[in-house]
Scaffold this motif. Structure first.
Motif, PDB file in Angstrom:
ATOM      1  N   ALA A  35     -37.323  10.584  28.046  1.00  0.00           N
ATOM      2  CA  ALA A  35     -35.942  10.786  28.240  1.00  0.00           C
ATOM      3  C   ALA A  35     -35.453  10.220  29.494  1.00  0.00           C
ATOM      4  O   ALA A  35     -34.252  10.011  29.720  1.00  0.00           O
ATOM      5  N   THR A  36     -36.466  10.122  30.498  1.00  0.00           N
ATOM      6  CA  THR A  36     -36.035   9.541  31.840  1.00  0.00           C
ATOM      7  C   THR A  36     -35.425   8.093  31.652  1.00  0.00           C
ATOM      8  O   THR A  36     -34.288   7.700  32.235  1.00  0.00           O
ATOM      9  N   GLY A  39     -32.377   7.971  29.879  1.00  0.00           N
ATOM     10  CA  GLY A  39     -31.194   8.075  30.586  1.00  0.00           C
ATOM     11  C   GLY A  39     -30.865   7.009  31.644  1.00  0.00           C
ATOM     12  O   GLY A  39     -30.024   6.690  31.830  1.00  0.00           O
ATOM     13  N   PHE A  40     -31.872   6.303  31.903  1.00  0.00           N
ATOM     14  CA  PHE A  40     -31.643   5.214  32.685  1.00  0.00           C
ATOM     15  C   PHE A  40     -30.957   3.976  32.213  1.00  0.00           C
ATOM     16  O   PHE A  40     -30.027   3.364  32.462  1.00  0.00           O
ATOM     17  N   PHE A  41     -31.482   3.802  30.841  1.00  0.00           N
ATOM     18  CA  PHE A  41     -30.923   2.440  30.203  1.00  0.00           C
ATOM     19  C   PHE A  41     -29.466   2.779  29.350  1.00  0.00           C
ATOM     20  O   PHE A  41     -28.831   2.053  29.205  1.00  0.00           O
ATOM     21  N   ALA A  42     -29.519   4.249  29.150  1.00  0.00           N
ATOM     22  CA  ALA A  42     -28.459   4.458  28.091  1.00  0.00           C
ATOM     23  C   ALA A  42     -27.132   5.303  28.738  1.00  0.00           C
ATOM     24  O   ALA A  42     -26.168   5.568  28.022  1.00  0.00           O
ATOM     25  N   THR A  43     -27.221   5.584  29.844  1.00  0.00           N
ATOM     26  CA  THR A  43     -26.141   6.339  30.475  1.00  0.00           C
ATOM     27  C   THR A  43     -25.782   5.583  31.657  1.00  0.00           C
ATOM     28  O   THR A  43     -26.303   4.677  32.303  1.00  0.00           O
ATOM     29  N   GLY A  44     -24.572   6.013  32.383  1.00  0.00           N
ATOM     30  CA  GLY A  44     -24.046   5.383  33.462  1.00  0.00           C
ATOM     31  C   GLY A  44     -24.778   6.153  34.724  1.00  0.00           C
ATOM     32  O   GLY A  44     -24.170   5.693  36.070  1.00  0.00           O
ATOM     33  N   ALA A  45     -25.506   6.649  34.865  1.00  0.00           N
ATOM     34  CA  ALA A  45     -26.356   7.407  35.963  1.00  0.00           C
ATOM     35  C   ALA A  45     -27.487   6.841  36.351  1.00  0.00           C
ATOM     36  O   ALA A  45     -28.875   7.382  36.520  1.00  0.00           O
ATOM     37  N   HIS A 367     -29.716  16.375  39.221  1.00  0.00           N
ATOM     38  CA  HIS A 367     -29.501  15.611  37.953  1.00  0.00           C
ATOM     39  C   HIS A 367     -30.720  16.034  37.099  1.00  0.00           C
ATOM     40  O   HIS A 367     -31.728  16.310  37.536  1.00  0.00           O
ATOM     41  N   TRP A 368     -30.446  16.034  35.720  1.00  0.00           N
ATOM     42  CA  TRP A 368     -31.537  16.581  34.745  1.00  0.00           C
ATOM     43  C   TRP A 368     -32.772  15.545  34.853  1.00  0.00           C
ATOM     44  O   TRP A 368     -34.028  16.048  34.658  1.00  0.00           O
ATOM     45  N   THR A 372     -36.980  15.657  33.956  1.00  0.00           N
ATOM     46  CA  THR A 372     -37.774  15.169  33.105  1.00  0.00           C
ATOM     47  C   THR A 372     -39.013  13.983  33.942  1.00  0.00           C
ATOM     48  O   THR A 372     -40.002  13.574  33.261  1.00  0.00           O
ATOM     49  N   ALA A 373     -38.317  13.275  34.802  1.00  0.00           N
ATOM     50  CA  ALA A 373     -39.335  12.326  35.549  1.00  0.00           C
ATOM     51  C   ALA A 373     -40.297  12.952  36.051  1.00  0.00           C
ATOM     52  O   ALA A 373     -41.408  12.405  35.935  1.00  0.00           O
TER      53      ALA A 373
END
Length: 411
Positions: A35-36, A39-45, A367-368, A372-373
């Motif tokens: 998930a982490t 989120g890093f590679f697939a989102t803008g956050a 931040h979510w 997860t991290a």
């Protein structure tokens, strides 16, 4: 108060292990990491996810290194009272090779974490003078990006893994051979490696945490990170010992006197963490150097002030006065509750160290990926520790001083 211990250590066999804990731990870890990283590679956050992963990583690896340093200190001091607890420390520190793998994502995230990293856009708000000062640091310690930091990380994890697995190998060998020779080897090895463990955890904290704001420096920052990690390690040791009840688990061998000592060490490092935190603040505040003061200025003025005040009361004053109680330290379950609380406060402390580099004067945000991290790195580490424990005794069964440890009474 718990009843007297009646189990003999000769009645306990090797821990056969159970997937009841290990499999869920690995599952939580894998899902959290996926998930982490997703989120890093697939989102803008990307910046938020990178800082969240750094918090989770430094939280768990710091505890593992603290267990290793703890072993080296106790071997050097020839301490006998905690021998019954030592196998937990050995297993927790032997997870180190896994942390080396878990450190690799930080290299991919570094451009979103560190202004000094080649190609980073975090220097856009820097003045010309700040850029000049940063360039001087980049010519020195903060140079070569992945090659400089990558080589240092290999040195850190290489030393930690070697020391942890060497001490554990001697200890496991002693389970079958017994004798004093292997104890002597551990006691000779530990004082020699201890200074290098202290230096590497110091410089690792510089690389991972302090260089988030490369124009700020503190010579005792490594001690601050170590103090919090050491406190967390004693908390985990307490929680594991309280819950190590059942077939072939060492918890039934542990006396109230051992828990009393663990409680005193939790109290001592609660005070030590506060002492180092205040010392660092006082020195920087008195010097009032323009490159150093803003680090605390962000945290004690404006939106970060409530959390800074909360840390003083909730990470120091409250647990300090609670742990002063002798009666509490003689009640393992209640002591474990305090340990869980302090582990949460250690996570808040790392958030306070890292997150202002991301949000600045905007203050605390959520931040979510923080969740997860944390559970991703922690799940993998706990799962691997349980994997290492399978098939081994949960205490040092043939250590020549194990009987003295089991008979330990408060002086």
């Amino acid at each position: 108060m718990s009843p007297p211990v009646t189990t003999s250590h000769t009645e306990l066999g090797p821990y056969t292990g159970t997937p009841k804990l290990m499999v869920p731990a690995f599952a939580v870890g894998v899902l959290g990491l996926l998930a982490t990283l997703g989120g890093f590679f697939a989102t803008g956050a990307k910046s938020e996810t990178a800082h969240a992963y750094l918090i989770g990583f430094t939280y768990w690896v710091g505890i593992s290194v603290a267990f290793l340093i703890m072993q080296a200190i106790f071997h050097t001091a020839k301490a006998k009272w905690l021998i019954v607890l030592r196998r937990t420390m050995e297993t927790a520190s032997a997870v180190m090779p896994v942390f080396f793998v878990l450190a690799l994502p930080l290299l991919a995230m570094a451009v979103y974490l560190y202004p000094w990293w080649p190609g980073s856009e975090l220097t856009k708000g820097f003045s010309s003078l700040e850029l000049e000062h940063l360039s001087h640091k980049q010519h020195g310690y903060l140079n070569n990006g992945i090659f400089g930091v990558g080589v240092r990380n290999i040195i850190y994890f290489g030393l930690w893994s070697f020391a942890a697995w060497r001490l554990r190998a001697w200890s496991l060998k002693q389970d079958t051979e017994g004798g004093l020779d292997l104890t002597v080897k551990q006691r000779k090895f530990s004082p020699g490696v201890l200074p290098f463990l202290a230096l590497t955890i110091t410089f690792a904290s510089f690389d991972w945490l302090m260089s988030l704001t490369p124009l700020w420096q503190s010579t005792i920052f490594g001690v601050y990170y170590f103090a919090g990690s050491f406190l967390a390690a004693f908390c985990i040791l307490t929680i594991v010992t309280v819950n190590a009840q059942g077939k072939d688990l060492y918890g039934s061998l542990v006396k109230l006197d051992h828990f009393h000592n663990l409680g005193k060490l939790m109290l001592a490092f609660t005070a030590f963490w506060a002492y180092i935190a205040f010392s660092q603040f006082l020195l920087i505040w008195i010097a009032n150097i323009p490159e150093e003061a803003p680090w605390y200025g962000i945290r004690i003025f404006g939106a970060w002030r409530p959390l800074s005040i909360a840390l003083f009361f909730l990470h120091f004053l409250l647990p300090f006065f609670v742990l002063l109680s002798r009666n509490l330290k003689l009640q393992p379950r209640k002591l474990a509750v305090v340990a869980v609380y302090l582990l949460i406060m250690h996570a808040v402390d790392l958030y306070w160290l890292v997150w202002p580099a991301l949000t600045g004067n905007a203050g605390p945000t959520f931040h979510w990926s923080l969740v997860t991290a944390f559970f991703g790195v922690g799940g993998i580490a706990v799962g691997f520790a349980l994997f290492l424990a399978r098939g081994q005794y949960t205490f040092t069964v043939k250590d020549p001083y194990i009987a003295e440890s089991l008979r330990y009474v408060q002086p």
